[in-house]
Design a protein around this motif. Structure first.
Motif, PDB file in Angstrom:
ATOM      1  N   SER B  65       0.826  -1.199   0.000  1.00 53.23           N
ATOM      2  CA  SER B  65       0.000   0.000   0.000  1.00 53.23           C
ATOM      3  C   SER B  65       0.868   1.260   0.000  1.00 53.23           C
ATOM      4  CB  SER B  65      -0.864   0.016   1.257  1.00 53.23           C
ATOM      5  OG  SER B  65      -1.334   1.322   1.493  1.00 53.23           O
ATOM      6  N   VAL B 129       2.474 -11.553 -10.467  1.00 54.39           N
ATOM      7  CA  VAL B 129       1.337 -12.480 -10.419  1.00 54.39           C
ATOM      8  C   VAL B 129       1.651 -13.748 -11.212  1.00 54.39           C
ATOM      9  CG1 VAL B 129      -1.061 -12.794 -11.159  1.00 54.39           C
ATOM     10  CG2 VAL B 129      -0.399 -10.705  -9.964  1.00 54.39           C
ATOM     11  N   ASP B 139      -7.144 -14.654 -15.844  1.00 53.11           N
ATOM     12  CA  ASP B 139      -8.386 -14.974 -15.124  1.00 53.11           C
ATOM     13  C   ASP B 139      -8.952 -13.795 -14.339  1.00 53.11           C
ATOM     14  OD1 ASP B 139      -8.269 -17.546 -16.053  1.00 53.11           O
ATOM     15  OD2 ASP B 139      -7.413 -18.402 -14.225  1.00 53.11           O
ATOM     16  N   VAL B 140      -8.067 -12.965 -13.797  1.00 55.59           N
ATOM     17  CA  VAL B 140      -8.552 -11.880 -12.931  1.00 55.59           C
ATOM     18  C   VAL B 140      -8.893 -10.644 -13.766  1.00 55.59           C
ATOM     19  CG1 VAL B 140      -7.204 -12.671 -10.952  1.00 55.59           C
ATOM     20  CG2 VAL B 140      -6.209 -10.989 -12.519  1.00 55.59           C
ATOM     21  N   ARG B 141      -9.678  -9.767 -13.205  1.00 52.39           N
ATOM     22  CA  ARG B 141      -9.948  -8.512 -13.919  1.00 52.39           C
ATOM     23  C   ARG B 141      -8.693  -7.632 -13.873  1.00 52.39           C
ATOM     24  NH1 ARG B 141      -9.575  -4.556 -10.547  1.00 52.39           N
ATOM     25  NH2 ARG B 141     -10.731  -4.460  -8.597  1.00 52.39           N
ATOM     26  N   GLU B 147      -6.120   1.590  -8.440  1.00 53.17           N
ATOM     27  CA  GLU B 147      -5.378   0.549  -7.729  1.00 53.17           C
ATOM     28  C   GLU B 147      -3.868   0.730  -7.918  1.00 53.17           C
ATOM     29  OE1 GLU B 147      -8.702  -3.082  -7.815  1.00 53.17           O
ATOM     30  OE2 GLU B 147      -7.109  -3.035  -9.326  1.00 53.17           O
ATOM     31  N   THR B 151      -0.807   1.589  -5.060  1.00 51.14           N
ATOM     32  CA  THR B 151       0.247   0.586  -4.858  1.00 51.14           C
ATOM     33  C   THR B 151       1.616   1.242  -4.985  1.00 51.14           C
ATOM     34  OG1 THR B 151      -1.179  -1.102  -5.839  1.00 51.14           O
ATOM     35  CG2 THR B 151       1.188  -1.604  -5.734  1.00 51.14           C
TER      36      THR B 151
END
Lengths: 236, 236
Positions: B65, B129, B139-141, B147, B151
């Motif tokens: 974060s 990832v 697979d993920v959005r 975001e 980060t």
């Protein structure tokens, strides 16, 4: 409930609902572990060294060769940060952003200093062995004066500590739950394997009863916790 | 063979036969791990924080974060010590003194600094990832601009690194081999458990092929090593 009092140094700032300061939470994570990562400074350079440790009340102990640079430095009274981490799982969310890790960790702060009285050192070495390996002191030969001399022991009273953990499934954005994307947790744990006898093991010597908690397939954190409870309990 | 050049900072002093400085030894230990312990200094106080990481050549990356105190401090260009440790077993000798630990660890030194170009950040997040979870980016959005902004990514070129390990049975004093004392190694490894689907998992969504390396009972270090090799290989 006894608690550590957080200052700016130990207060959990990010996701502060994950932070805990009570002794029970801190001790549970410490007593489930065997290896700490200890940070210290020599000549302005940070170092972090993995090392085995043990705990007695609010005091942490570690040891090693008297030739160790880490221990020689810490023996003089050095501020350290002492961290123990358990990796519990990989948290697979429906977006990269919400992927996370399930874990338990403690960050403890204090000043390391040497334990130099040989009698105190010997008592703590015995406690360390028994804490990890119940009954082991009765099986091994006693330490020699030379070995004690070659061992530096350092201890640190915990001035401040915080425990953090994450458990459970991913937390996704509301609209992402509709995606055709697998989500969940892939658990990870430190697991004990079947003991491997020393090739030079004397014929007829069996695996000791005191170590039978280390059964193949057991979780190391659970075995260590049970051994720590056993030691604390037997002293009450 | 490419090697890191040790200075007084990274040279392994104790049991120096355990120290290695070649890239292959250092990278093998790094690529088998998921969590590093990173030491850094804020206002003269040492800290050590566990965090997930990834590697590209001699460069290490980690993130979190933008509100993280660790990352905000490191982003400015801070000397850090980056340590990865694998606990492989408890070494039970015939004297307390010769008890030991089988392990693999790397200590790497460098200066952390921020990766602030959003395109570079995005590319590295995707690599992270894929390095852990092959096929997951499909697979993920996709990440949102918000975001990405939330980060902070930090990276560090490895200036110096050393790898250390211990393997094998205990080494006892000659005369102790005659004792009626069990000796050997109790192995420990990080083992993957059966995946736990999110309670809110959409009906009909199966466990993805790309994650099938994380089979229940697999060694996490072996799975991560295979995934890292796969990524490096696919780029050649």
């Amino acid at each position: 409930m006894n608690s550590f009092t957080p200052t700016d140094r130990s207060r959990v700032k990010r996701l502060h609902e994950r932070g805990e300061y009570d002794e029970a939470a801190v001790f549970a994570i410490l007593d489930a572990g065997m290896i700490a990562h200890i940070a210290y400074i020599i000549d302005g350079q940070p170092y972090v060294t993995p090392t085995a440790y043990w705990r007695e009340g609010r005091r942490l102990y570690w040891h090693g060769s008297s030739a160790s640079r880490m221990l020689r430095s810490q023996a003089k009274g050095l501020p350290v940060c002492f961290t123990v981490t358990h990796l519990d799982g990989m948290v697979m969310a429906r977006s990269g952003f919400h992927h996370s890790i399930n874990y338990r960790s403690v960050m403890a702060f204090g000043t390391a200093s040497i334990v130099d009285d040989p009698a105190v050192k010997l008592r703590h070495l015995d406690r360390f062995v028994e804490r990890l390996f119940p009954g082991r002191n009765g099986d091994v030969r006693a330490s020699t004066a030379q070995e004690l001399k070659g061992t530096t022991m350092v201890s640190m009273e915990i001035d401040e500590a915080s425990a953090k953990h994450r458990v459970g499934p991913p937390k996704d954005d509301d609209e992402d739950y509709a995606l055709d994307c697998w989500a969940g947790v892939i658990p990870v744990a430190q697991i004990v394997g079947a003991p491997i006898g020393d090739p030079k093991l004397k014929a007829g010597v069996g695996f000791p009863d005191g170590l039978k908690g280390f059964a193949a397939g057991a979780r190391l954190d659970a075995v260590l916790t049970a051994h720590a409870k056993r030691q604390t309990g037997s002293e009450k």
